[in-house]
Design an enzyme around this catalytic site. Structure first.
Site, short mmCIF file in Angstrom:
data_model
loop_
_atom_site.label_atom_id
_atom_site.label_comp_id
_atom_site.label_asym_id
_atom_site.label_seq_id
_atom_site.Cartn_x
_atom_site.Cartn_y
_atom_site.Cartn_z
N TYR B 128 0.85 -1.19 0.00
CA TYR B 128 0.00 0.00 0.00
C TYR B 128 0.89 1.25 0.00
O TYR B 128 1.76 1.40 0.86
CB TYR B 128 -0.90 -0.01 1.23
CG TYR B 128 -1.75 1.22 1.34
CD1 TYR B 128 -2.74 1.48 0.38
CD2 TYR B 128 -1.55 2.13 2.35
CE1 TYR B 128 -3.50 2.63 0.46
CE2 TYR B 128 -2.32 3.28 2.45
CZ TYR B 128 -3.30 3.53 1.48
OH TYR B 128 -4.04 4.66 1.55
N HIS B 169 -5.14 4.96 -2.65
CA HIS B 169 -6.39 5.69 -2.78
C HIS B 169 -6.14 7.01 -3.46
O HIS B 169 -5.12 7.64 -3.24
CB HIS B 169 -7.00 5.97 -1.40
CG HIS B 169 -7.48 4.73 -0.72
ND1 HIS B 169 -6.88 4.23 0.41
CD2 HIS B 169 -8.48 3.89 -1.02
CE1 HIS B 169 -7.50 3.13 0.79
NE2 HIS B 169 -8.48 2.91 -0.07
#
Lengths: 879, 221
Positions: B128, B169
Site C-alpha cells: 500500500y 487511494h
C-alpha cells in the site's frame, strides 16, 4: 650481568632479564624468587625484581626493592641502570639522568645505557650533553648507521648545522658506491634531503643545490626534491630556473597555493609590506593568472587568488564568475572561501550586489545573470544560503534570518541550512535558539559526527551541560563519556564545557576541565619521547626536526593559552570569594532556632548524611561488581581496570591552600610561551596585584604598556596600581624602602603619566578616547575607584556613550552601530558589580534590548527568552 | 468481483488532491491526510523548466532508517500540510526497502512511503503506497516517476513472499494523479462513495496494479 652468582643462578638471572624484555613478568618473578631464596641480598636480582614489579603496577614495592638493590650493590651498573629506568617510567627524567650517569661511571662503555641517556638528554633538551653522549656512542660503534645520524642530529640541535653536515659527509665516505640497496632507498633518500636542508640552514644554498643535483637519482621523494630545489633557486636569486621548477610543480598540482606564491616571487610579483600590489604589479598579475586559468581550467586556486588583488570593475567581473560557478555547482563552503575578502575595503558591498543580482535573476528567469540555460533548483537555495551568511557577517541579523528561512522553505532537508541558522542566532545573541537549531540539524542525520559535535558545542554554549554530555556520548566508545573524551584529547569539548561551568559559577568542575587540557599538553610533551628512537630508526629526519621545533613551542598553542588563562581566572575567583566551610554553614542554619528545633535539625542532618553514605557505598559495590563482570567477560583483555574518578566535581582541585600560588604556576607557562599576548600580562597583573608583589605587578603593567598602551584594561591596571602604591602604609624595612624608591623612579620615567595626578591622567584618557564604549567604561571604573563619591559621574560617563555607526565600505554593513554584544554585556556587568547601581543597569538593559533584539542576556524582544515565555502563557491557559 | 477495501489505519486516510493551479497539468501530486483537516490549497510558483523530461537528471536512492528518518519527516512536513502520526513512521520503517528517499545533487528532495500488508484470505502480500512526494522546487524532473518505477521493479524482484498487488487511494477528481498512475498500468478497481468527510467530491478511487506473474509485467521506461 649477574657475575657474582654461581652458574645456575647466573642462568636464572638471565631468565629474569629476558622475561622482562619479553614482558613475561610472572616468569621473571618466579626466577627471582629462586635466586633470592639462596642469596636474599643479591642487589642486581633485587633491582630486576623491582623493575618487573613496576611493570605490574606495584610501584611502592618496586621502589623499595630497587633502592635495596642499589644499596646492596653500589658498584653495579645494572642496579643503577634499573634505578634510572624506574625513574624514567615515572617521567622523572632528571633523576633518571643522574642514575644513568652513576651507571656510566662504573661501566663507561655500556651502549645500552649510553643510548638511554641520549634519549633523555634529547627529551630534556640538554643539547651539550646530548652531543657528548652521541659522540661516545659513535666512537664505540662507528659501524652503526644510527650512531652517525644521531651524532649529526645532536650537532644540529646544538645549533651547529655546519658540523652536522661534515658528519653526514664523513658517514657517506664510509659507504660503497652502489649504496643504497633496494630495501633502503627511502631511508637513504631522506638522509640526503636532510643533509640538503642542513646545508640550506647553515647558509650555503649553493652547496645545497649542488648536493641536490648530484644526488638527484638517489632521492625518491620527487615532489620534496622539486620543492626544495625551487626554494634554493629563489634563495640564490636564479629566478628563471626557479620559475621553471614552480611551473613544473603546478603541472603536478595546480591547487597548491604555495606554488602560486613561489611563482609570483620568481616573477617579481611578491607582496611587499601591507600596501598591497602596485598598479603595474596588478597588471602583470592579471596577465599571469589569465594564462594560468587557461592552462588549468579545473584549478580553483587559479580562480580564487586573483580575487585577493583585483580591484574595481575587474574585481566585480572576477567575483561574479567565481561566485556563480560555485553556486551552480552547489558548494556549501563557498562563504568561508570568500570570507577573507570582507576585510578589504569596499569588497563587501560589491559582493552583496553580486549575490543579490544572482538571486533576482534566478527568481525572475530561473537562470544566472546572462546565463543561457535554466539552473537546477538547488542553485537558488545555495544563493539564499550564501546571502544569509553574508548578512550575518555584516551584522544584519534580521535580514540574515529572513534569507535562511526562505532557503529552508525551499529545501527543508538541507542540513547545512539549520547549522547556519543556528550560527546566526548565536551571533545575534540567542544561544538557546542556536542550540535548538543545531539539535534539529543533528536529528536529521544521526550518523554524522561533525554535526553531533557542533550540536554539543552549541548546547554547551547555551549552558545545557547535561544534554550536551548525553549528546556527546552518542559518539564515544561504550558510552563511557568522560574518560573517552579525555583519552581522545578532545580539547574543544573540555574548553567549552569548562566555560559553561564557569558561567554557572561551578568553579571546581570548570577547573577540572581546564586542567584536563593542560594535562593533554604535558602528555604531548611526553609523547615525543618515543620518537627519539623511532625517527632515527626510520630515518624520517626532516619530520623529526620539525617535531622537535614544534614541541619547543607547544605551550604557545591557542588551546593551551585559553585553558591556562581560564584556569588562572578560576583560581583568582576562588581567592576573591573563599568558600564558607561546611561546618560554618551548618552553624548558620542552626543558629537562630530554638534549642529543641536545633536538636531536631541536627538529627535530620545526621540521618541524611548516613543515608547518603549508604547510597555511596552501595554504588561503590555495584561498580565493583560491574568491573568484576567486565574483567570476566574479556579475560583476554588487558589488565587495565576502569579508573574510578575520585573527584568528579573537581572540588579537590579547588581546595588548595593558596590558589594564587597555583595560578602563578600556569601564569609562568604563559609568560614563557606567549609573552606577546596582552592577556598574559593582564592575568599576571591580576595575580601579583592580589599577592601584593609590587615589583612583579609593575613589571606586568610595563609589559602591557609596551604591547598596547591605549587598551582600556591596561589603563585600568596602570591607574589602580599607582593608586594602590599611593595608599600603602609607610615603608618600614630597608627592602620595602628600596622597592618604593624603584617605583618612584619608574613613575617619573613613565611618559603616559606625565607627572600628573591620577585623576588628571584618567580625564586625559577619557578625553582622548571619548568615542569608544570600552574606554569610557574603563575611565568610569577608574574614576569610581579614585573618588568613590563621584560614582554618579562615573555612571553618567557610561550612560552618555553613543553608539557610532560604522564607516562605510567595511565588512559591517553601513548604518549598523559599532558596539558589539560582548562589550555591551561587559559594560552591564560593570554597572551591576562595580558601580552597584541597579537602576542604571536596568536602564542599560532596556537600551541594549532595543539594540540587540535577539539577545537573551538583555531579554531582547525577539530572543527565545521572550518568545518562549509568551508562547508558554496561552498553552498553560488552555490546559 | 467484490473488493474489500481495508481501512488503512486508524489515524489517517491518504488521498490525492490536486493543487489549484490549472495552467499546467502536474503529473505529480502530493497525498495528504484530510480526515481532520480542511483541504489546504498549496501554492507555489512554477518555474518553467526548459530541461524538461528528456534531460535525464541524476537521482540516487536511499532506504529510510532510524538515522535518517528525520529527513522523511521534514519532507512530509513541507509537502503535505499534515503532521503524520508515529504509526506512519513505524510502518514506513518496517516496510524495509520499500520506503525510499530520493536524492538530487546530494539533497534529499522526495520520498515514497509504503506499507506491506498481508492479503486477506491468505496467499501473498500486497503493498500500500501511503505517500509519494517531491519538494515543490524539484518537481517536473521525473523524480516521482523514478521513485515509483524503482518501487515497482523492486516488487517484481521480490521472490520470497511475492507481492501480488500494489494499491492506493485517490480522490475521484484528481485526473492528474490518475493519469500518472495509469501510465504505470494501474487500474481503477473500485469507487468508494463518501470516503472523505471534508472534501468535495467526497469519493475516492482505489487504484490498483496486480503483479500475478511478475516476470511478464513490463514497467514503462
Amino acid at each position: 650481568m649477574g657475575t657474582s652468582l654461581p652458574p645456575k643462578e647466573a642462568n636464572l638471572f638471565k631468565v629474569i632479564v629476558k622475561s622482562y624484555e619479553t614482558k613475561q613478568y610472572k616468569k621473571g618473578l618466579k626466577a627471582s624468587d629462586n635466586i633470592l631464596k639462596k642469596f636474599p641480598e643479591h642487589g642486581e636480582t633485587l633491582a630486576m625484581r623491582g623493575l618487573t614489579l613496576n611493570c605490574m603496577d606495584r610501584k611502592a614495592e618496586a621502589y623499595e626493592l630497587v633502592r635495596r638493590g642499589v644499596k646492596n650493590d653500589l658498584k653495579s651498573h645494572v642496579c643503577w641502570h634499573v634505578y634510572g629506568l624506574l625513574y624514567r617510567s615515572d617521567r622523572e627524567y632528571r633523576e633518571a639522568i643522574k642514575c644513568y650517569r652513576n651507571a656510566l661511571r662504573i661501566d663507561p662503555e655500556n651502549i645500552q645505557i649510553l643510548r638511554d641517556l641520549s634519549l633523555l638528554q634529547a627529551q630534556m633538551r640538554d643539547m651539550a650533553g646530548f652531543v657528548e653522549t652521541r659522540r661516545q656512542l659513535l666512537t664505540i660503534k662507528p659501524s652503526h648507521r644510527a650512531n652517525w645520524i644521531g651524532f649529526a642530529i645532536a650537532h644540529h640541535c646544538n645549533y651547529d648545522a655546519a658540523m652536522a653536515v661534515q658528519i653526514l659527509e664523513a658517514y657517506e665516505g664510509t659507504l660503497e658506491d652502489d649504496y643504497p640497496p633496494d630495501n633502503e632507498r627511502y631511508e637513504h633518500s631522506e638522509m640526503l634531503l636532510y643533509k640538503v636542508t642542513l646545508l640550506q640552514e647553515s647558509g650555503a644554498p649553493e652547496k645545497a643545490l649542488a648536493e641536490l643535483n648530484s644526488k638527484e637519482s638517489k632521492i625518491v621523494d620527487k615532489v620534496g626534491l622539486k620543492e626544495l630545489r625551487a626554494s634554493l633557486l629563489v634563495a640564490l636569486n636564479r629566478l628563471g630556473e626557479a620559475e621553471d621548477v614552480y611551473r613544473y610543480l603546478l603541472d603536478m598540482n595546480p591547487d597548491n597555493y604555495g606554488y602560486y606564491e613561489g611563482l609570483q616571487k620568481c616573477l617579481g610579483l611578491r607582496l611587499q609590506g601591507t600596501d598591497g600590489y602596485t598598479p603595474e604589479q596588478v597588471e602583470k598579475l592579471v596577465e599571469l593568472y589569465t594564462s594560468l586559468r587557461a592552462q588549468y581550467p579545473k584549478s580553483s586556486a587559479a580562480k580564487r587568488i586573483p580575487l585577493d588583488f583585483l580591484q574595481g570593475s575587474q574585481f566585480v567581473e572576477a567575483a561574479k564568475t567565481y561566485i556563480a560557478f560555485f553556486l551552480s555547482k552547489g558548494v556549501p563552503s563557498l562563504f568561508s572561501d570568500i570570507l577573507p575578502l570582507y576585510d578589504q575595503r569596499g569588497k563587501a558591498d560589491v559582493l552583496e550586489e553580486i549575490v543579490l543580482q544572482i538571486e533576482t535573476s534566478l527568481k525572475d528567469t530561473g537562470s544566472l545573470p546572462g546565463g543561457s540555460y535554466v539552473e537546477p533548483p538547488p542553485t537558488l537555495m545555495w544563493t539564499l544560503f550564501l546571502l544569509a551568511q553574508h548578512y550575518d557577517r555584516r551584522r544584519l541579523y534580521g535580514k540574515a534570518l529572513e534569507k535562511i528561512d526562505e532557503a529552508i522553505k525551499h529545501t527543508p532537508t538541507a542540513i547545512d541550512l539549520y547549522l547556519v541558522k543556528g550560527r546566526i542566532m548565536k551571533h545575534a545573541g540567542d544561544r538557546v535558539a542556536a542550540a535548538a537549531l543545531a539539535d534539529e540539524a543533528r536529528s536529521m542525520d544521526l550518523a554524522d559526527r561533525f554535526i553531533n559535535s557542533e550540536c554539543v558545542k552549541r548546547l554547551l554554549q547555551a549552558d545545557l551541560v547535561d544534554l550536551a554530555e548525553k549528546t556527546a556520548v552518542l559518539f564515544t566508545k561504550d558510552g563511557d563519556q568522560h574518560n573517552n573524551l579525555f583519552d581522545m584529547q578532545c580539547m574543544w569539548y573540555e574548553l567549552a564545557s569548562g566555560d559553561s561551568y564557569w558561567r554557572k559559577d561551578m568553579l571546581g568542575k570548570a577547573l577540572k576541565n581546564y586542567l584536563a587540557v593542560e594535562k593533554h599538553y604535558t602528555d604531548m610533551l611526553e609523547d615525543q619521547f618515543d620518537f627519539h628512537t623511532y625517527c632515527l630508526r626510520k630515518m624520517t629526519l626532516r619530520a623529526y626536526i620539525r617535531m622537535l621545533k614544534f614541541e619547543d613551542t607547544l605551550h604557545s598553542h591557542r588551546f593551551f593559552c585559553r585553558a591556562a588563562a581560564a584556569a588562572i581566572r578560576c583560581y583568582l575567583k576562588r581567592h576573591d570569594t573563599p568558600p564558607k566551610s561546611s561546618e560554618g554553614e551548618e552553624e548558620i542554619a542552626v543558629a537562630g532556632l530554638p534549642p529543641n528545633e536545633r536538636k531536631r535539625l541536627r538529627q535530620k542532618m545526621r540521618k541524611a548524611e548516613a543515608k547518603a553514605k549508604k547510597a555511596a557505598e552501595e554504588k561503590a559495590k555495584e561498580d565493583e561488581a560491574l568491573a568484576l563482570s567486565n574483567a570476566k567477560s574479556n579475560k583476554k583483555g588487558s589488565q587495565v581496570t576502569k579508573q574510578v574518578d575520585d573527584d568528579p566535581d573537581g572540588e579537590k582541585l579547588l581546595q588548595v591552600s593558596d590558589p594564587l600560588e597555583q595560578a602563578i604556576k600556569y601564569c609562568k607557562l604563559l609568560q614563557e610561551n606567549s609573552s606577546g599576548a596582552l592577556e598574559t600580562h593582564l592575568l599576571a597583573f591580576d595575580i601579583y596585584f592580589r599577592k601584593k608583589k609590587i615589583l612583579l605587578a609593575f613589571q606586568a603593567v610595563k609589559k602591557q604598556l609596551k604591547l598596547d598602551a591605549s587598551n582600556p584594561n591596561v589603563h585600568r591596571n596602570l591607574i589602580s596600581f599607582f593608586n594602590m602604591v599611593d595608599n600603602l602604609p609607610a615603608a618600614e624595612t630597608p627592602g620595602e624602602k628600596l622597592v618604593r624608591q624603584v617605583i618612584a623612579v619608574e613613575r617619573d620615567a613613565l611618559s603616559i603619566l606625565g607627572n600628573q595626578p591620577l585623576l588628571e591622567v584618567n580625564r586625559a584618557f577619557l578625553e582622548a578616547n571619548k568615542d569608544s564604549l570600552l574606554h569610557r567604561a574603563a575611565a568610569a571604573e577608574v574614576l569610581a575607584l579614585l573618588s568613590p563619591e563621584s560614582k554618579e559621574e562615573a555612571v553618567k560617563i557610561i550612560e552618555d556613550s553613543v553608539n557610532p555607526p560604522v564607516a562605510e565600505g567595511g565588512a559591517i554593513a553601513a548604518g549598523v552601530g559599532e558596539w558589539v554584544l560582548k562589550d555591551c554585556v561587559a559594560v552591564h556587568k560593570i554597572l551591576l558589580t562595580v558601580m552597584k547601581d541597579e537602576n542604571a543597569a536596568s536602564r542599560w538593559r532596556v537600551r541594549m534590548a532595543d539594540l540587540f533584539p535577539y539577545s537573551t542576556y538583555f531579554v531582547g524582544p525577539k530572543s527565545s527568552a521572550v518568545v518562549e515565555a509568551a508562547s508558554q502563557v496561552p498553552s498553560s491557559v488552555s490546559k | 468481483m467484490r473488493y474489500h477495501i481495508p481501512r488503512p489505519s486508524r489515524f489517517f486516510f491518504p488521498v490525492f488532491i490536486r493543487y489549484r493551479w490549472t495552467r499546467k497539468t502536474l503529473f505529480f501530486v502530493p497525498t495528504l491526510d484530510l480526515r481532520d483537516t480542511e483541504c489546504v490549497g498549496g501554492h507555489w510558483r512554477l518555474v518553467e523548466l526548459k530541461m524538461g523530461k528528456s534531460q535525464d537528471v541524476q537521482v540516487s536512492f536511499d532506504t529510510v532508517r532510524e538515522k535518517n528518518l528525520m529527513q522523511l519527516k521534514k519532507l512530509n512536513l513541507s509537502i503535505f500540510p499534515v503532521t503524520y502520526q508515529d504509526k506512519f513512521y513505524t510502518d514506513a520503517l518496517s516496510s524495509g526497502d520499500f520506503t525510499k528517499l530520493a536524492y538530487y545533487a546530494d539533497l534529499c528532495v522526495g520520498s515514497i512511503a509504503c506499507r506491506l500488508e498481508k492479503k486477506e484470505g491468505g496467499g501473498g502480500v500486497r503493498l500500500y503506497i501511503m505517500t509519494l512526494g517531491v519538494l515543490a522546487p524539484y518537481r517536473r524532473m521525473g523524480i516521482g516517476s523514478k521513485l515509483l518505477r524503482k518501487t515497482l521493479e523492486q516488487c517484481e524482484q521480490q521472490t520470497e513472499s511475492p507481492i501480488m498487488e500494489v494499491y492506493l487511494h485517490v480522490q475521484t477528481n484528481n485526473d492528474a494523479a490518475i493519469e500518472f498512475y495509469k501510465k504505470f498500468n494501474f487500474e481503477i478497481t473500485e469507487e468508494i462513495k463518501n470516503y472523505y468527510k471534508h472534501l468535495e467530491p467526497p469519493d475516492c478511487f482505489v487504484l490498483s496494479k496486480t503483479l500475478v506473474s511478475p516476470s511478464k509485467t513490463k514497467v514503462p521506461q
